[in-house]
Design a protein around this motif. Sequence first.
Motif, short mmCIF file in Angstrom:
data_model
loop_
_atom_site.label_atom_id
_atom_site.label_comp_id
_atom_site.label_asym_id
_atom_site.label_seq_id
_atom_site.Cartn_x
_atom_site.Cartn_y
_atom_site.Cartn_z
N LYS A 185 -2.06 -3.05 -0.86
CA LYS A 185 -1.61 -1.95 0.49
C LYS A 185 -2.65 -1.13 -0.36
CE LYS A 185 3.39 -1.53 0.41
NZ LYS A 185 4.85 -0.92 0.42
N PRO A 186 -3.33 0.43 1.11
CA PRO A 186 -4.90 1.04 0.68
C PRO A 186 -4.37 2.25 -0.30
CG PRO A 186 -3.76 0.92 2.45
CD PRO A 186 -2.70 -0.55 2.17
N SER A 187 -5.23 2.38 -0.84
CA SER A 187 -4.81 3.62 -1.96
C SER A 187 -6.43 4.55 -1.23
CB SER A 187 -4.30 3.55 -2.91
OG SER A 187 -5.33 2.47 -4.28
N LYS A 188 -6.17 5.32 -2.24
CA LYS A 188 -7.53 6.40 -2.67
C LYS A 188 -8.90 4.98 -3.83
CE LYS A 188 -9.45 10.52 -4.50
NZ LYS A 188 -9.25 11.75 -5.22
N ARG A 189 -8.18 4.82 -5.21
CA ARG A 189 -8.74 3.62 -5.42
C ARG A 189 -9.21 2.20 -4.69
NH1 ARG A 189 -8.17 2.24 -10.78
NH2 ARG A 189 -5.28 2.56 -10.17
N PHE A 190 -8.47 1.84 -3.77
CA PHE A 190 -8.69 0.47 -3.24
C PHE A 190 -8.18 0.78 -1.59
CE2 PHE A 190 -6.93 -0.38 -7.40
CZ PHE A 190 -6.80 -1.41 -7.65
N TYR A 195 -8.96 -8.53 4.18
CA TYR A 195 -8.17 -9.58 4.47
C TYR A 195 -6.73 -8.35 5.18
CZ TYR A 195 -7.07 -13.14 6.87
OH TYR A 195 -6.33 -14.60 8.42
N LYS A 196 -5.90 -8.68 6.19
CA LYS A 196 -5.14 -8.30 6.19
C LYS A 196 -3.83 -8.61 4.86
CE LYS A 196 -3.72 -12.18 8.92
NZ LYS A 196 -3.53 -12.70 10.05
N GLY A 197 -3.21 -7.22 4.43
CA GLY A 197 -2.51 -7.19 3.35
C GLY A 197 -2.88 -7.30 2.37
N ILE A 198 -4.60 -6.53 2.17
CA ILE A 198 -5.32 -7.94 0.61
C ILE A 198 -6.58 -6.76 0.42
CG2 ILE A 198 -6.53 -8.72 -0.32
CD1 ILE A 198 -5.75 -11.13 0.90
N TRP A 292 -11.91 -11.90 9.95
CA TRP A 292 -12.94 -11.20 8.57
C TRP A 292 -13.47 -12.14 8.20
CZ3 TRP A 292 -10.98 -6.56 6.63
CH2 TRP A 292 -9.87 -6.33 7.28
N VAL A 293 -15.02 -12.04 7.16
CA VAL A 293 -15.75 -13.08 6.88
C VAL A 293 -15.23 -14.22 5.98
CG1 VAL A 293 -15.82 -11.43 5.05
CG2 VAL A 293 -18.21 -13.04 6.09
N HIS A 294 -15.92 -15.49 6.44
CA HIS A 294 -15.27 -16.64 6.24
C HIS A 294 -16.29 -15.87 4.11
CE1 HIS A 294 -16.67 -20.44 5.24
NE2 HIS A 294 -15.67 -20.86 4.88
N LEU A 300 -15.28 -9.95 -1.04
CA LEU A 300 -15.18 -8.16 -2.35
C LEU A 300 -15.82 -7.82 -2.13
CD1 LEU A 300 -14.67 -11.36 -5.13
CD2 LEU A 300 -12.82 -10.45 -3.63
N LEU A 301 -16.94 -7.02 -1.37
CA LEU A 301 -17.61 -6.41 -1.19
C LEU A 301 -16.70 -5.13 0.55
CD1 LEU A 301 -21.40 -7.71 -1.34
CD2 LEU A 301 -19.57 -5.63 -2.87
N GLY A 302 -15.36 -6.35 0.58
CA GLY A 302 -14.85 -5.77 1.43
C GLY A 302 -15.85 -6.08 3.32
N GLY A 303 -16.12 -6.69 3.19
CA GLY A 303 -16.85 -7.16 4.76
C GLY A 303 -18.00 -6.97 5.08
N ILE A 304 -18.33 -6.49 4.07
CA ILE A 304 -19.81 -5.66 4.28
C ILE A 304 -20.99 -5.77 3.64
CG2 ILE A 304 -20.90 -3.74 4.99
CD1 ILE A 304 -18.65 -2.14 5.90
#
Length: 443
Positions: A185-190, A195-198, A292-294, A300-304
């Motif tokens: 789940k997302p939070s201020k530090r995450f 990916y969905k749910g990651i 989502w990026v392969h 691990l950089l959030g897809g960017i």
Amino acid sequence: MMTKPFLKPIYHLKTIVFFMFLSVFLVQAQDSKLTYANPSDVGLDSLYIHKNVDSIMTLAIQNEAFPGAQVLVAKDSKIIFHKAYGFHTYDSIQPVGLNDIYDLASVSKITSALPALMKLVDEGKIDLDKPFSSYWKQWRHVKDKKDLTLREILAHQAGLQPYIVYLNQVFKKNGKIKKRYIKNKPSKRFNKQVYKGIYIKNRFNKKMYRIAKRSKVSATKKYKYSGLSFLIFPELISQMTGQPYEKYLQDNFYTPLGATTMGFTPKTKNYANKIVPTEYDSIFRKDLTQGWVHDENASLLGGISGNAGLFATATDLAKIMQMYQNYGIYNGKRYFSEDTVKEFIKIQYPENDNRRGLGFDKPSIGNDTLSLKNSYPAPEVSTESFGHSGFTGTFVWADPKEKLVYIFLSNRVYPNRNHRNIYRLNVRPAIQQVFYKAKLEDN
């Protein structure tokens, strides 16, 4: 009394010259924008093209080189071929559409991080021959990295480690996920979504940079392909421009080019276009990766990232390649100086048997003497040509001499990366070759 009649013809002459230059500019501006035409309009044999491309693609799909793909070719600033083949997956449910969005994989390198670096070089903010550590301060005191130049790095001549599997950092020895790095789940530090749910820890990128800093550099300076620096470039570009990497790219390139689908994390953007799936990830995401990026490092950089993560349609990809082919101009707008583009697309270290330009790939040295099986890409491309390939089965190439842009999009990694017949069958160079051999006077 002699003055007025004498000045009048000069005034007219200046006016004529001005409008001559204006008309030339307008013609060039119009020519630089992609329009649609038939192959015969640019001197190519339409029947020959369709027959041969269809044959190659049919064989490739039958041999499971990929479930589907599309080919786009522009000649003389005119899209003269754009055709879709096959399906998204081998169940033959969703046909490939001309507006489908693809994961570009390493083609992202020359369409995301590279144009930003080119602009910074063009503006005099980066010197290709200064130590890269002048800009990326973390490497200032690293013995084997402090003197590496951006020219060496972009030409894959620096000896950097080819690839680091950062995914190993988020797993424990027993194969379970480290919760200090990954949350569901997302939070201020995450708040970076993988990916969905990651969700990855916001500062995980700092860990990646530290590992890169400690990585070994080869003492022998020779061609060794490395995508390592492209994981760093987005942070550097943000630092140097004062803008988030993705926004800088959108504002300076994708939006003015009219490349509306070009960008990162398309799953979050509600496109009407279908997004073609890539690989079933049985290790990390436990799902068929789609939207989502392969590439795991980019994820691990959030897809960017700069090494992978960019998505686009074939037509949007063609726009940026057309801009490069025109040495920095598209639809009347100049993005870089001609000198900068020519410097980046030129082979840098031929004496070291290194074919690469700056970021861009180039034909094999002596390519025109090789057979199709041994060449890279097709033997007929000019030495001025350039492009890049992507792990997911993508390929782009521009040839300024022949004024030909070639786009090939596929998902050869579906359902897994063991599908390698795209290479065995030489699919992409074989199709590229068709358009060089299709001149009407030769058929």
